[in-house]
Design a protein around this motif. Structure first.
Motif, PDB file in Angstrom:
ATOM      1  N   LEU A   1       0.838  -1.168  -0.037  1.00 32.36           N
ATOM      2  CA  LEU A   1      -0.013  -0.040   0.019  1.00 32.36           C
ATOM      3  C   LEU A   1       0.934   1.373  -0.032  1.00 32.36           C
ATOM      4  O   LEU A   1       0.602   2.283  -0.778  1.00 32.36           O
ATOM      5  CB  LEU A   1      -0.895  -0.066   1.367  1.00 32.36           C
ATOM      6  CG  LEU A   1      -2.138  -1.106   1.347  1.00 32.36           C
ATOM      7  CD1 LEU A   1      -2.753  -1.166   2.473  1.00 32.36           C
ATOM      8  CD2 LEU A   1      -2.879  -0.991   0.133  1.00 32.36           C
ATOM      9  N   LEU A   2       1.944   1.157   0.606  1.00 34.48           N
ATOM     10  CA  LEU A   2       2.799   2.247   0.905  1.00 34.48           C
ATOM     11  C   LEU A   2       3.398   2.851  -0.452  1.00 34.48           C
ATOM     12  O   LEU A   2       3.109   3.872  -1.066  1.00 34.48           O
ATOM     13  CB  LEU A   2       4.163   2.289   1.886  1.00 34.48           C
ATOM     14  CG  LEU A   2       4.979   3.189   1.897  1.00 34.48           C
ATOM     15  CD1 LEU A   2       4.424   4.671   2.447  1.00 34.48           C
ATOM     16  CD2 LEU A   2       6.136   2.946   2.719  1.00 34.48           C
ATOM     17  N   VAL A   3       3.920   1.583  -1.260  1.00 38.75           N
ATOM     18  CA  VAL A   3       4.478   2.150  -2.490  1.00 38.75           C
ATOM     19  C   VAL A   3       3.489   2.275  -3.465  1.00 38.75           C
ATOM     20  O   VAL A   3       3.930   3.238  -4.487  1.00 38.75           O
ATOM     21  CB  VAL A   3       5.312   0.742  -3.136  1.00 38.75           C
ATOM     22  CG1 VAL A   3       6.178   0.923  -4.330  1.00 38.75           C
ATOM     23  CG2 VAL A   3       6.444   0.390  -1.842  1.00 38.75           C
ATOM     24  N   SER A   4       2.439   1.840  -3.547  1.00 37.71           N
ATOM     25  CA  SER A   4       1.237   2.065  -4.409  1.00 37.71           C
ATOM     26  C   SER A   4       0.814   3.371  -4.112  1.00 37.71           C
ATOM     27  O   SER A   4       0.722   4.072  -5.385  1.00 37.71           O
ATOM     28  CB  SER A   4       0.010   1.059  -4.403  1.00 37.71           C
ATOM     29  OG  SER A   4       0.320  -0.341  -4.482  1.00 37.71           O
ATOM     30  N   GLY A   5       1.023   4.074  -3.021  1.00 41.02           N
ATOM     31  CA  GLY A   5       0.394   5.310  -2.767  1.00 41.02           C
ATOM     32  C   GLY A   5       1.411   6.227  -3.286  1.00 41.02           C
ATOM     33  O   GLY A   5       1.171   7.443  -3.755  1.00 41.02           O
ATOM     34  N   LEU A   6       2.701   5.997  -2.931  1.00 37.95           N
ATOM     35  CA  LEU A   6       3.787   6.867  -3.537  1.00 37.95           C
ATOM     36  C   LEU A   6       3.878   6.795  -4.992  1.00 37.95           C
ATOM     37  O   LEU A   6       3.881   8.257  -5.566  1.00 37.95           O
ATOM     38  CB  LEU A   6       5.052   6.321  -3.034  1.00 37.95           C
ATOM     39  CG  LEU A   6       5.315   6.357  -1.415  1.00 37.95           C
ATOM     40  CD1 LEU A   6       6.756   5.855  -0.944  1.00 37.95           C
ATOM     41  CD2 LEU A   6       5.235   7.809  -0.979  1.00 37.95           C
ATOM     42  N   GLY A   7       3.459   5.853  -5.564  1.00 37.57           N
ATOM     43  CA  GLY A   7       3.579   5.840  -7.169  1.00 37.57           C
ATOM     44  C   GLY A   7       2.228   6.738  -7.388  1.00 37.57           C
ATOM     45  O   GLY A   7       2.200   7.500  -8.414  1.00 37.57           O
TER      46      GLY A   7
END
Length: 938
Positions: free
Chosen positions: A244-250
């Motif tokens: 979720l963190l990396v998806s949010g940053l993307g």
């Protein structure tokens, strides 16, 4: 027990998301920023929950301790390993993150042209997951040794095991489930916001929808495989948090690249936090179920079924009404889902649905299917023996008699004083009330007591001191397109120079006042010359001041009127219009301000309605009887009708002069319910020119047509306005060709059964059967010198008619608002005994409270859901049905003209203005609490 709680949390959070997100502004206003923040909040929440993993199931491994071992003869193997999917590859995490980002982008693309999307495609997600499961794990026949080992099974256990392993059951049950949910999703009535085949990429939008469903399947499958193979619950939740963190940053990177703004409304941030926590609850709960669900198909099927069942059951109750005209579709949806899901839970070995055992669920679904099968044909055959408009018009006649008694209850000055106190929180009338009474009686006013609009408009200003009101009046008069009207020593004058084009407007206003100016106290008024209202103050501020005003009741009589020396009013400040245009308020900012003018908890305050494709039944139902608008006053209130923010050009166009957010005393010609302007009878610039009104003729000699000509000239039109503006939607709806796939729901008689039923018919085929004469007289959506014009639907250019004929030669005249305010044609149509005005508006004018729907005019909802049915009632369908309400139409035309000749005269405008100025004169006086009027003691 813990797994059941996880299932319950997963279902509850999912239902919360799908039911609440429609009223949130996170999708409509800042979609990419919202996605980013929600993912980040869900990531942090998942990581925080991982610290309490000892309290959650699966803390010691893949649920080995909780689920125990599966025994088959002398063989034992962990159930968790038996149910695990294939082990994921290392690059699956990266693929999952990319799929999540792409899925969000596909969703944003579809919602940008939601009117071009197709409902129900999400229902086929279980079929896609099934296709993957069959491809990756084909079922094999049981061996002889397996059968021998299980010779102790009962017949019921053997049958259940056969169903669970038979593709002949799994495939049709999944198809029935998906098809039933699809039927439920497509049964909603559609909004009149349209998709232009020539300028909207409808096929591309539907393609993106299918891509989104494929991405949904990929996300669920890959996430299931990744999370199911986590060693512990803590590692599972931390893996989820990282994804979720990396998806949010993307997603955040795409937001930065798009250049979208940052939400400033506190409610936006509240919605983001709530939805982020809800998403975290859904994902965490689902991840806890990953190892024990048997397969991802079971979980997806349960979620799909719950969504479809709730919607289809809701569609059962309005069967036979205009909201649900498809009895077969509703029956097929409920029965298909019930049968399909009953077999599905056994075919996928789902033991419990949330926390309910599957056997009980199947039993309940059997009862539901039987009940719907009995209820549907009964409800669909019932019909209506009498057209609802017949009763609506009759009830309106009865109510009009009551209203007239209430409006003129007083027969003497003492009675009027008492009535005033009862209607104004115990406050005495203003000084000069006796002069007003004599003036109104002399002019033979049919309305002596009902001036609710005036009382409501000035009530908040009772909470402001007189000195502040006088100061705010001068401050308001210095704004663009404002004038100052001054009454001093019984003389009225204004401050506009001869060169000002609005001088004729103020001259006419002064001419109205001069007949009673000698009875008025000294005062000043800031007059808004612009078509748009100007004061859009927050609801909290207006209500706080109104509450303070209600408490001010101290009055005494027969005291001298305190007057102050008022300096000569200054000329309005000259403002450069070109410079002012640069500061024009865009529709998004205007909608945010409008939301703040609504009470907390209302639909508009909660957020912008983004589902513009489907009809908002909950928005229209409070003021409607079926299709038809019955409570016109309630329809003018916006706060419970969030969909109108995307269906009326007033809320969708940039305003050259931004509204004032302070509660300033500004008098305007008209306003919507959210604005705090004080309404006064002020003519438009076009109405001040000397011209004879067109000569009317009797109703029966006029052409049996519904006439409308729209004129649009804008500096700029956003794309959503070209598809959703009130005038655009009307012209598109009434000029659709027979080949159009659009449909309307029409109330049609059934001669064989002597009843009327609602039917869904192609709009393009029903239009030629109704006498529509609807077109634009000119259409300029934007100025190419100022901005690049978006594509304009060709329909509008093809329907432009240079019609120079008299509109009063038509029996029915439809009046719509312009981008700025109400149409002046309504007064003309109302005053003619040969015309029935069809009124579709969101604005209030000084006479709004004294013209009654279905008695003096025919109200038409802004959404136009009943336009065809209403006109068909009055004129019938050509060569198909006879009109029911031709007599009613003639009666409404005559009643409207008679009432206009009694209550909408020049004298009535004077009476309204006289009373308003008495109220305002007391309000700005320092001794206002002492200037009440009472009958002197004998």
């Amino acid at each position: 027990m813990s797994s059941q709680l996880a299932a319950l949390c997963a279902v509850t959070s999912f239902l919360w998301l799908i039911n609440s997100v429609e009223d949130h502004q996170i999708i409509a206003e800042q979609p990419r920023l919202s996605s980013t923040l929600i993912l980040l909040i869900a990531s942090l929440t998942s990581y925080a929950i991982s610290h309490f993993s000892d309290w959650l199931p699966g803390a010691n491994g893949r649920f080995d301790d909780e689920l125990g071992l599966s025994s088959t003869g002398n063989k034992t193997r962990p159930i968790s390993q038996r149910n695990l999917p294939k082990k994921p590859r290392r690059y699956f995490v990266l693929i999952l993150i990319v799929c999540i980002i792409l899925r969000l982008e596909s969703f944003h693309r579809v919602t940008a042209d939601l009117q071009c999307s197709e409902p129900g495609l999400e229902a086929f997600l279980p079929l896609l997951v099934l296709a993957y499961q069959l491809y990756s794990s084909p079922r094999r026949a049981r061996t002889f040794d397996d059968e021998r080992d299980d010779f102790t099974r009962t017949m019921f256990e053997a049958l259940s095991d056969f169903v669970a392993k038979s593709l002949y059951i799994l495939i049709p049950s999944t198809f029935l489930l998906s098809f039933g949910v699809y039927l439920a999703l497509i049964s909603e009535p559609k909004s009149t916001l349209f998709c232009s085949p020539q300028h909207d990429s409808a096929k591309f939008v539907v393609f993106v929808q299918w891509v989104g469903v494929l991405l949904d399947a990929a996300i669920v499958i890959i996430a299931w495989r990744i999370l199911a193979w986590a060693r512990t619950t803590k590692s599972r939740l931390r893996t989820l948090s990282g994804i979720l963190l990396v998806s949010g940053l993307g997603s955040g990177m795409l937001w930065v690249m798009s250049g979208d703004g940052v939400g400033s409304d506190p409610l936006f941030w509240f919605d983001v936090v709530i939805d982020g926590l809800s998403l975290a609850t859904l994902l965490v709960s689902s991840s806890l179920l990953a190892p024990e669900g048997g397969s991802v198909l079971g979980f997806v099927g349960v979620i799909t079924f719950i969504t479809g069942l709730l919607l289809s059951v809701q569609r059962v109750w309005p069967l036979g009404s205009w909201e649900n005209v498809s009895g077969l579709g509703t029956w097929g949806a409920v029965v298909g889902m019930s049968v399909g899901f009953s077999l599905f839970v056994y075919a996928t070995d789902v033991k419990k649905v949330a926390f309910v055992h599957r056997a009980f669920v199947v039993f309940v679904l059997l009862l539901v299917a039987i009940a719907v099968s009995i209820f549907t044909p009964i409800k669909m055959s019932k019909g209506m023996e009498r057209h609802p408009l017949s009763k609506i018009i009759y009830d309106a006649r009865v109510e009009s008699d009551r209203w007239l008694i209430h409006a003129s209850y007083s027969d003497s000055l003492p009675a009027a004083v008492r009535e005033y106190g009862e209607r104004h929180y115990g406050r005495d009338p203003p000084r000069g009330f006796d002069k007003w009474w004599e003036f109104a009686k002399e002019k033979k006013s049919p309305v002596m007591d009902h001036f609710k609009q005036t009382g409501d408009d000035i009530l908040p200003f009772w909470g402001v001191s007189p000195a502040r009101l006088r100061e705010d009046t001068r401050r308001a008069a210095r704004e663009l397109d404002m004038a100052l009207l001054k009454i001093q020593n019984g003389t009225a004058r204004h401050n506009l120079p001869p060169s000002n084009p609005y001088k004729a407007v103020l001259d006419e206003l002064v001419d109205l006042v001069k007949d009673f100016a000698e009875h008025l106290p000294d005062l000043e008024m800031a007059i808004n010359l612009d078509e748009r209202p100007r004061v859009l103050a927050p609801w909290d501020q207006v209500q706080r001041l109104a509450a303070a005003g209600i408490k001010r009741k101290k009055t005494s009589s027969l005291l001298p009127d305190g007057k102050e020396d008022m300096p000569e009013p200054k000329l309005a400040v000259t403002v450069d219009r070109a410079e002012a245009l640069k500061n024009a308020m865009q529709p998004k900012a205007l909608r945010e301000l409008t939301a703040l003018s609504c009470p907390t908890g209302t639909k508009v305050r909660s957020g912008v309605h983004w589902d513009i494709r489907d009809f908002c039944s909950s928005c229209a139902k409070p003021q409607s009887n079926g299709q038809f608008l019955t409570n016109h006053d309630l329809s003018l209130e916006l706060c419970h009708q969030s969909d109108l923010m995307r269906l009326h050009s007033f809320h969708m166009t940039a305003t050259e002069i931004p509204p004032l957010t302070d509660l300033l005393p500004i008098f305007s010609r008209s306003k919507t319910d959210n604005y705090a302007d004080i309404i006064l009878p002020l003519k438009r610039l076009s109405e001040t020119k000397e011209s004879l009104p067109p000569k009317s003729q009797p109703f029966d000699k006029n052409v049996k047509k519904l006439f409308y000509r729209g004129k649009v000239s804008r500096l700029f039109s956003p794309k959503e306005l070209l598809r959703g503006g009130q005038q655009e939607r009307l012209v598109h709806l009434a000029t659709l060709p027979p080949s159009s796939p659009d449909k309307s729901r029409l109330l049609l008689p059934n001669a064989a059964k002597n009843k009327a039923h609602y039917r869904e018919v192609p709009t393009g085929q029903i239009n030629p059967l109704l006498p529509f004469d609807i077109a634009f007289s000119s259409y300029t959506p934007c100025d190419p010198k100022l901005t690049s014009c978006p594509n304009t639907p060709h329909d509008f250019h093809n329907t432009i008619k240079e019609d120079t004929s008299d509109p009063l030669k038509n029996q029915y005249i439809l009046t719509l608002d312009t981008d700025l305010g109400p149409s002046p044609l309504f007064n003309l149509a109302l005053s003619s005994p040969g015309n029935v005005p069809f009124l579709s508006t969101i604005f209030k004018e000084w006479y709004t409270e004294r013209v009654l729907p279905w008695v003096h005019f025919v109200p038409i909802d802004i959404r136009f859901q009943a336009l065809h049915s209403t006109l068909a009632y009055f004129v019938g369908l050509k060569d198909q049905t006879k009109e029911h309400g031709s007599t009613d139409g003639k009666w409404i035309a005559e009643q409207g003209a008679k009432w206009a000749s009694k209550a909408l005269r020049r004298e009535d405008r004077q009476i309204y203005l006289f009373r308003l100025l008495l109220e305002w004169g007391r309000l700005v006086n320092d001794r206002r609490d002492e200037l009440g009027f009472k009958i002197p003691a004998a």
